[in-house]
Scaffold this motif. Structure first.
Motif, PDB file in Angstrom:
ATOM      1  N   UNK A  79       0.803  -1.219   0.000  1.00  0.00           N
ATOM      2  CA  UNK A  79       0.000   0.000   0.000  1.00  0.00           C
ATOM      3  C   UNK A  79       0.840   1.275   0.000  1.00  0.00           C
ATOM      4  N   UNK A  80       1.995   1.252   0.685  1.00  0.00           N
ATOM      5  CA  UNK A  80       2.811   2.462   0.811  1.00  0.00           C
ATOM      6  C   UNK A  80       3.441   2.847  -0.531  1.00  0.00           C
ATOM      7  N   UNK A  81       3.990   1.864  -1.246  1.00  0.00           N
ATOM      8  CA  UNK A  81       4.530   2.162  -2.585  1.00  0.00           C
ATOM      9  C   UNK A  81       3.409   2.607  -3.516  1.00  0.00           C
ATOM     10  N   UNK A  82       2.279   1.908  -3.432  1.00  0.00           N
ATOM     11  CA  UNK A  82       1.162   2.235  -4.325  1.00  0.00           C
ATOM     12  C   UNK A  82       0.668   3.669  -4.082  1.00  0.00           C
ATOM     13  N   UNK A  83       0.579   4.077  -2.797  1.00  0.00           N
ATOM     14  CA  UNK A  83       0.131   5.458  -2.504  1.00  0.00           C
ATOM     15  C   UNK A  83       1.086   6.464  -3.125  1.00  0.00           C
ATOM     16  N   UNK A  84       2.394   6.245  -2.939  1.00  0.00           N
ATOM     17  CA  UNK A  84       3.374   7.206  -3.468  1.00  0.00           C
ATOM     18  C   UNK A  84       3.292   7.276  -4.986  1.00  0.00           C
ATOM     19  N   UNK A  85       3.223   6.119  -5.649  1.00  0.00           N
ATOM     20  CA  UNK A  85       3.171   6.109  -7.119  1.00  0.00           C
ATOM     21  C   UNK A  85       1.890   6.789  -7.629  1.00  0.00           C
ATOM     22  N   UNK A  86       0.779   6.501  -6.958  1.00  0.00           N
ATOM     23  CA  UNK A  86      -0.499   7.077  -7.386  1.00  0.00           C
ATOM     24  C   UNK A  86      -0.490   8.604  -7.223  1.00  0.00           C
ATOM     25  N   UNK A  87      -0.053   9.051  -6.044  1.00  0.00           N
ATOM     26  CA  UNK A  87      -0.064  10.495  -5.754  1.00  0.00           C
ATOM     27  C   UNK A  87       0.859  11.268  -6.691  1.00  0.00           C
ATOM     28  N   UNK A  88       2.037  10.700  -6.959  1.00  0.00           N
ATOM     29  CA  UNK A  88       2.995  11.433  -7.788  1.00  0.00           C
ATOM     30  C   UNK A  88       2.495  11.485  -9.231  1.00  0.00           C
ATOM     31  N   UNK A  89       1.849  10.408  -9.691  1.00  0.00           N
ATOM     32  CA  UNK A  89       1.290  10.411 -11.065  1.00  0.00           C
ATOM     33  C   UNK A  89       0.201  11.480 -11.192  1.00  0.00           C
ATOM     34  N   UNK A 106       0.909  15.305 -19.300  1.00  0.00           N
ATOM     35  CA  UNK A 106       0.659  14.987 -17.889  1.00  0.00           C
ATOM     36  C   UNK A 106      -0.188  13.731 -17.706  1.00  0.00           C
ATOM     37  N   UNK A 107      -1.276  13.633 -18.489  1.00  0.00           N
ATOM     38  CA  UNK A 107      -2.190  12.495 -18.280  1.00  0.00           C
ATOM     39  C   UNK A 107      -1.610  11.166 -18.772  1.00  0.00           C
TER      40      UNK A 107
END
Ligand code: DP6
Length: 419
Positions: A79-89, A106-107
């Motif tokens: 979950x922690x890696x996924x949150x970071x990847x999602x937020x930065x994208x 961007x998209x």
């Protein structure tokens, strides 16, 4: 649309420092967003001695997000890696370089996959805040690759990887403000002062030998929140006062106050661990002996010469106000915790090794002939504990994350795999 360069890949390499808390973060009010129950303050350590280097690469040919840590592939499904990847994208911007034939909107980043290779310049197992440097570096490198505009939001993203990581996005002296927002938007790191503000400070780390696997900070703090009344008292009534005092001590470079608060806050954090049910023991006999050695010295001088702090493990991080005092500290530590016969001095004291010369120690023979500290009058305090410290690292306050040259890349530009 993604038009590729000759190499078919876009790559960024960065490095980020670790940090050591002098007012501790211990306890979350929101587990998934990683929101703390109190503010904390840390000192960033010089990345020349302790850092994570990370290369992030993007290519239309990558089929999934993948990551390698110290050469070994690790899963990004947590979950922690996924949150970071999602937020930065979500924050990603356009990357357009007509000369190189690159055009990423961007998209587009939502559909493109990244490869990540990360390397720590210190043993990951030594328990030296590798996740703080790791997540700070990951988020910083991705933000550069994806042209994220709002750099001040990065600490709130790194925080979702590991709480203490948010403080590694800045150099020098850093506060993590707990914030009030339920969505965590104001739970961010703020730089209190740059590393140059107090560059006389010397930081000495004792990597303490331990065969015990400690309970993780994440689990430990959850159990403290659930069971320790002392933690509630600490977060509500003690930390707010200490944060103000520590900010002032840093502003004024007031070592006496800084040292008293640092040691007291470490001791209170470990008292909270003892107050947790079942109790948590992070420090061991060697940690306790280091505390005794420093306290005896400080007591005999009547004012703190040096201070100490311990995180979720037995390693000691010690602060001295200048190199003269740091040399006196090193002499004491080497007297009590010498290397084992056959050990090599140059791998026993690493980092800024010039401190050895300043302490007048050029060989193992010099270590053997160190005299007992003058404050040690009672012979029961004279026993030595060779081998109980694995090695020492001498460092100083350091800079925040920065980009590195292509020559430092950890990913092969043709294969997209670690070098
Ligand atoms: C004792 O940041 O490792 O080092 O947010 O669950 O990943 P998570 O915990 P982590 O906890 C650090 C605790 C500490 C104190 C500090 O660094 O402030």
């Amino acid at each position: 649309m993604f038009q590729v360069s000759g190499e078919g890949m876009l790559m960024v390499t960065a490095r980020a420092p670790t940090n050591i808390a002098v007012i501790k973060y211990w306890g979350k009010r929101d587990e998934s967003l990683i929101l703390p129950i109190n503010d904390s303050i840390s000192v960033t350590l010089d990345p020349d001695h302790l850092c994570t280097t990370t290369t992030v690469a993007v290519s239309p040919n990558f089929e999934s997000d993948r990551m390698w840590l110290n050469g070994k592939e690790i899963s990004l499904s947590g979950g922690r890696y996924q949150s970071c990847l999602k937020e930065i994208r979500q924050q990603a911007g356009d990357v357009i370089d007509e000369n190189k034939g690159i055009c990423i909107k961007g998209e587009d980043w939502q559909k493109l996959h990244v490869h990540i290779a990360s390397y720590n310049n210190f043993p990951t197992a030594a328990g030296l805040a590798s996740s703080a440097a790791g997540f700070a570096c990951l988020v910083y490198a991705l933000s550069k690759l994806m042209n994220v505009k709002e750099q001040y939001e990065l600490s709130a993203i790194a925080r979702q990887g590991s709480g203490s990581a948010c403080r590694s996005l800045y150099g020098g002296f850093v506060k993590w403000a707990m914030g009030n927002d339920v969505n965590g938007s104001d739970s961010i790191a703020i730089q209190l002062a740059r590393e140059t503000h107090w560059s006389d400070l010397v930081i000495l780390i004792a990597v303490v030998s331990s065969h015990q696997k400690e309970i993780s900070s994440t689990t430990g703090m959850r159990e403290s929140v659930e069971t320790s009344e002392l933690l509630l008292q600490r977060s509500q009534n003690i930390v707010p006062k200490r944060i103000k005092q520590m900010e002032e001590a840093i502003r004024n470079r007031d070592f006496t106050t800084f040292a008293k608060l640092t040691s007291a806050d470490s001791n209170q954090f470990h008292a909270v661990c003892l107050d947790t049910s079942p109790p948590i023991f992070y420090m061991n006999n060697t940690s306790h002996r280091i505390i005794n050695c420093i306290e005896r010295w400080n007591q005999s001088e009547g004012t703190p010469q040096v201070s100490y702090t311990f995180d979720a493990g037995p390693n000691a991080v010690m602060f001295a106000p200048n190199r003269k005092v740091a040399s006196l500290l090193l002499q004491r530590l080497l007297f009590y915790f010498p290397p084992l016969p056959g050990d090599d001095l140059s791998s026993f004291v690493i980092g800024d090794q010039s401190i050895l010369q300043e302490a007048g120690i050029g060989s193992m023979k010099d270590v053997q002939s160190l005299s007992p500290p003058p404050e040690t009058k009672d012979s029961k305090f004279l026993s030595k504990h060779g081998g109980s410290v694995s090695y020492f690292i001498c460092t100083r306050p350091g800079r925040g994350p920065e980009l590195r040259a292509h020559g430092d890349a950890l990913i092969h530009p043709q294969t997209g795999l670690p070098k």
